[in-house]
Design an enzyme around this catalytic site. Structure first.
Site: not given
Ligand SMILES: Nc1ncnc2[nH]cnc12
Ligand SMILES: CSC[C@H]1O[C@H](OP(=O)(O)O)[C@H](O)[C@@H]1O
Length: 291
Positions: A209, A211
């Site tokens: 992703d 974030d």
């Molecule tokens: N955006 C994110 N922040 C922290 N841990 C994660 N694991 C997968 N995506 C994450």
């Protein structure tokens, strides 16, 4: 340098390694408490491989609840010389798109509610974390990734946050301003403990992703992460299987000294050491403490 043994810690979405031949789940006790699960021990073309699901089968442990010390101690007890951490992460860079893999080479540790060292009162040690990953292991992973046709980014900084909640927009922007590349919740203190245990360590960060910072992607959402994880777990398994096939069967000396990290690290005078702590360090630091 002796036989190589490959350890794999599987993160979110990676709870088994079906590619292992003759594999069995083996319960290994640790004086550091409960590891996340039994380990699956098998082999690939004669190489011993030890797999541990970081969150336990069925994903029972949150990042702050994982007993990182027990997990690394168990790996050491199983003879692991090189350890690959497979970890889901958010991307803090446009070009590191979901579905790609990042071979990180630095960490920033923002975790605060975890046991971070095997050492302490009664046996103090200070190891270097300047180069937290083992470059030779990274080379082998990169070669395995290329052979499997995966999109791999070489180098990057992994920001380890406490979690379990994801970052606020302000935090996500802050970490971008620090030039971090990916964000996750588990690689610290894991990498520090592997170094203390003199195990070569490298991370394969699977981007799931963007974030919370990306203007054209919604804030990180677990359903989306799970979709990307499902789509990529085969790739992660192929990468690990190829690595296991191609890794040299003799352990190669680590150019940054991961496998000799304790050589000059112990500070406490032998006669002042706490026997109870020394006993718990039998696997992690036996090489130095039995001298
Ligand atoms: N955006 C994110 N922040 C922290 N841990 C994660 N694991 C997968 N995506 C994450
Ligand atoms: C499933 S999203 C958050 C979760 O995923 C990552 O775990 P791991 O590093 O074990 O793959 C992240 O660090 C969080 O623990």
């Amino acid at each position: 340098m002796g036989n190589a043994v490959l350890g794999v810690i599987g993160g979110s979405g990676l709870y088994d390694l079906p590619e292992l031949v003759g594999a069995e789940w083996v319960t290994v006790d640790s004086p550091w408490g409960e590891p996340s699960d039994a380990v699956r021990i098998g082999e690939v073309d004669g190489l011993k491989v030890v797999f541990l699901p970081r969150h336990g089968r069925g994903h029972r442990y949150a990042p702050s609840d994982i007993n990182y010390r027990a997990n690394i101690d168990v790996m050491k007890r199983c003879g692991v010389t090189s350890l690959v951490s497979v970890s889901a992460c958010g991307s803090l860079k446009e070009e590191m798109a979901p579905g790609s893999f990042v071979l990180v080479d630095q960490f920033i540790d923002r975790t605060f509610a975890r046991e971070k060292s095997f050492f302490g009162k009664g046996c103090v040690a200070h190891v270097s974390m300047a180069d937290p990953v083992s470059p030779r292991l990274v080379e082998h992973i990169a070669a395995a990734g290329a052979a499997e046709g995966l999109t791999l980014h070489r180098g990057g900084t992994y920001l380890a946050m406490e979690g379990p909640q994801f970052s606020s927009l302000a935090e996500s922007k802050l970490y971008r301003s620090w030039d971090c590349d990916v964000i996750g919740m588990t690689n610290m203190p894991e990498a520090k403990l592997a170094r203390e245990a003199e195990i070569c360590y490298a991370t394969v960060a699977m981007v799931t992703d963007y974030d919370s910072w990306h203007p054209h992607h919604g804030a990180v959402d677990i359903q989306e992460i799970i979709k990307v994880l499902h789509a990529n777990s085969d790739n992660a398994r192929r990468l690990v299987a190829r690595l296991a096939k191609d890794l040299p069967r003799q352990h190669e000396a680590c150019p940054v000294g991961s496998d000799t990290a304790l050589e000059y690290a112990l500070m406490t005078a032998p006669e002042m050491r706490d026997p109870a702590l020394v006993a718990k360090l039998d696997a992690v630091a036996g090489r130095m403490l039995s001298r």
